[in-house]
Design an enzyme around this catalytic site. Structure first.
Site, PDB file in Angstrom:
ATOM      1  N   ASP A   1       0.827  -1.204   0.000  1.00 17.75           N
ATOM      2  CA  ASP A   1       0.000   0.000   0.000  1.00 17.75           C
ATOM      3  C   ASP A   1       0.867   1.261   0.000  1.00 17.75           C
ATOM      4  O   ASP A   1       1.856   1.334   0.737  1.00 17.75           O
ATOM      5  CB  ASP A   1      -0.872  -0.034   1.273  1.00 17.75           C
TER       6      ASP A   1
ATOM      7  N   GLU B   1       1.971  -0.292  -4.916  1.00 10.78           N
ATOM      8  CA  GLU B   1       1.040   0.793  -5.234  1.00 10.78           C
ATOM      9  C   GLU B   1       1.834   2.090  -5.215  1.00 10.78           C
ATOM     10  O   GLU B   1       2.157   2.612  -4.150  1.00 10.78           O
ATOM     11  CB  GLU B   1      -0.111   0.871  -4.222  1.00 10.78           C
TER      12      GLU B   1
ATOM     13  N   HIS C   1     -10.149  -0.414  -6.085  1.00 16.19           N
ATOM     14  CA  HIS C   1     -11.105   0.046  -5.078  1.00 16.19           C
ATOM     15  C   HIS C   1     -10.998   1.542  -4.777  1.00 16.19           C
ATOM     16  O   HIS C   1     -11.698   2.031  -3.891  1.00 16.19           O
ATOM     17  CB  HIS C   1     -10.882  -0.760  -3.792  1.00 16.19           C
TER      18      HIS C   1
HETATM   19  C1  GLC Z   1      -4.050   3.228  -0.736  1.00 16.51           C
HETATM   20  C2  GLC Z   1      -5.285   2.368  -0.740  1.00 16.51           C
HETATM   21  C3  GLC Z   1      -6.432   3.210  -0.283  1.00 16.51           C
HETATM   22  C4  GLC Z   1      -6.156   3.674   1.136  1.00 16.51           C
HETATM   23  C5  GLC Z   1      -4.831   4.423   1.213  1.00 16.51           C
HETATM   24  C6  GLC Z   1      -4.372   4.589   2.621  1.00 16.51           C
HETATM   25  O1  GLC Z   1      -4.138   4.255  -1.658  1.00 16.51           O
HETATM   26  O2  GLC Z   1      -5.479   1.820  -2.011  1.00 16.51           O
HETATM   27  O3  GLC Z   1      -7.641   2.512  -0.347  1.00 16.51           O
HETATM   28  O4  GLC Z   1      -7.174   4.528   1.554  1.00 16.51           O
HETATM   29  O5  GLC Z   1      -3.808   3.719   0.545  1.00 16.51           O
HETATM   30  O6  GLC Z   1      -3.983   3.368   3.163  1.00 16.51           O
END
Ligand code: GLC
Length: 540
Positions: free
Chosen positions: A207, A278, A342
């Protein structure tokens, strides 16, 4: 499978948002046992190779699981560790790998580490989070240490009355940022990876991987300039008024991911393990750094590329973006283009229903490892959630960015709650889409021209083709500005993909080959594309 290609280089990943997949306890939200019940759907009906599970850890759910209170357990709302073990085992038996979400930038404020950390300034875990004194101005005020903003709105610092310091939170205040410069914290977080690797988990989706290291001096971010003038709040939200050079993306994060990769490589001796990053970085040179290099150490197997999400639905824009990324990648690297998840609107809502079929063909025929977000295979659309039912913290501060719309229940059939749950409809965590009566697995599975049929055909065709699984990519001049044409090629197979991004028919006599698939799922001829049609051809 070719021995030289591993599952994560050739497979298709399916992302499950566990709250919305299948509920076996009539709680109104999904659980792990529900996912176990759907494994046959995933492996036989659909035919994906791996599943990425969004967080199922114990959590106060301030950010729906991305606020983790224990990295090594399952929230009772989702089940137990034993359920997870069974899910892993059952998936492996079907030849599907399991990737789990790992959230290294922040924990929940209810994690025992943070409870200890905030208990006193000299607690041994104080430095596991980012604590700072206020600046103190002449009037005795105590403004925060710098100008950093939370991505979810407001400043990124929360004042702690008891210990009289601020702590950093890049997201909501219940998600304090972990301090990766502290060696004990790093060791503890790496321990959480080992916990899951020892169980046999096949990989991690990391993440906000680009957030974990910040400027050690905590310097202010510089302001964005808009057309030569300083950014003014009226131009947007405060977060967007800054260039985020000091609160994320610090180069010191790279050694961490090199170390993580070494751990994954060590475990890969038994079966290949993978890290998916990510990373919202749009400068390709910088994004590619997250792969690492064979000489200095590898990092992520698959850093997500989110750049297509920013493109208008235009053939040339997509072609240029993919070509630029392919050119920036080292020859050995596997790309992974993202069209949905998501955090983003549904594909059919963003581009249109017919366009979403073309987008499916694009996603599943570009080079690299695609991820299909649950429900995209049905053509699910965004749901406008009424204000009183909105839950997403991002949406509460920035309504146009609310993410509830793309997290609504999976649409299985036309029974109550679209088959998600036996709960009273009022108990559902998010409402069901109005079009669920037509767009659901039961209705689509027997319809030879449905969205689901298209995904199944694409997945089947891809699985049977080396060119699509690992062949080289090259874009070609299609003869029309509205048609994105590319080939995927191995020594003995060449596939051509022609995607009509427009609502006009296109005559392209130069395109030859045997049509394997049209996004319309009917008979068609090469060289003629109907409005919003994609063709997959095999060259003779
Ligand atoms: C990432 C996740 C998202 C979350 C954020 C904080 O972007 O995909 O859903 O809110 O991190 O953890």
């Amino acid at each position: 499978m070719n021995k030289n290609h591993l599952w994560w280089q050739t497979g298709v990943v399916y992302q499950i948002y566990p709250r919305s997949y299948a509920d076996t306890t009539a709680s109104g939200m999904g659980d792990l046992r529900g996912i176990i019940e759907k494994l046959d759907y995933l492996s036989n009906t659909l035919g994906v190779d791996a599943i990425w599970l969004s967080p199922f850890y114990p959590s106060p759910m301030k950010d729906f699981g991305y606020d983790v209170a224990d990295y090594c357990d399952v929230d009772p709302r989702f089940g137990t560790l034993a359920d997870f073990d069974e899910l892993l085992e059952e998936s492996h038996q079907r030849g599907m790998q399991i990737i789990i979400d790992w959230v290294p930038n922040h924990s929940s404020d209810q994690h025992e580490w943070f409870i200890e950390s905030r208990s006193s300034r000299d607690n041994p875990k104080r430095d596991w989070y980012v604590w700072r004194d206020p600046k103190f101005d002449e009037d005795g005020n105590r403004p925060p240490p710098n100008n950093w903003q939370s991505l979810f709105g407001g400043i990124a610092w929360e004042w702690d009355e008891a210990t009289e310091q601020y702590y950093l939170h890049s997201f909501v205040k219940e998600q304090p940022d972990l301090n990766w410069r502290n060696p004990e914290l790093k060791a503890a977080m790496f321990g959480t990876l080992r916990f899951w690797l020892d169980k046999g988990v096949d990989g991690f989706r990391v993440d906000v991987a680009h957030f974990i290291m910040k400027d050690p001096a905590l310097r202010d971010n510089p302001p964005v300039k808009v057309e030569g003038e300083a950014f003014h709040r009226s131009h947007g939200r405060a977060y967007d008024s800054q260039i985020h050079i000091h609160d994320q993306g610090h180069p010191d994060l790279h050694p961490i991911y090199k170390e993580m990769r070494q751990m994954l490589d060590e475990y890969s001796a038994t079966s290949p393990r993978v890290s998916v990053g990510e990373i919202h970085v749009f400068d390709f040179e910088k994004l590619v750094e997250f792969y690492g290099t064979p000489a200095d150490g590898l990092e992520f197997h698959l850093p997500f590329n989110f750049s297509l999400l920013k493109m208008p639905w235009e053939a040339q824009a997509f072609r240029e973006e993919v070509d630029a990324y392919e050119a920036a990648l080292p020859a050995w690297a596997t790309p992974t283009f993202v069209l949905g998840n998501h955090d983003e609107g549904r594909i059919a809502t963003r581009y249109g229903e017919m366009q979403s079929r073309v987008a499916a063909m694009l996603l599943l025929t570009l080079r690299g490892t695609p991820t299909v977000y649950y429900g995209e295979e049905l053509g699910m659309t965004d749901v406008i959630v009424p204000p009183e039912k909105r839950l997403d913290p991002y949406g509460l501060s920035v309504p146009e960015n609310g993410r509830d719309r793309c997290r609504t229940p999976m649409q299985w059939n036309t029974t109550q709650n679209a088959g998600l749950s036996d709960a009273d409809p009022d108990e559902l965590w998010l409402p069901i889409a109005e079009n669920a009566a037509e767009k659901n697995v039961a209705a689509e599975v027997d319809d030879p021209q449905s969205h689901l049929a298209l995904y199944r055909e694409l997945l089947k065709t891809r699985k049977a083709s080396n060119a699509l699984r690992f062949g080289a990519y090259r874009s070609l001049d299609s003869g029309s500005p509205d048609v994105y044409l590319y080939e995927r090629k191995t020594a003995d197979e060449t596939m051509l993909i022609a995607l009509n991004f427009s609502d006009q028919p296109q005559l392209l006599p130069e395109i030859h080959g045997k049509v394997l698939l049209s996004t319309h799922l009917d008979q068609t001829v090469p060289g003629k594309l109907r409005p919003h049609e994609g063709l997959l051809l095999k060259k003779a």
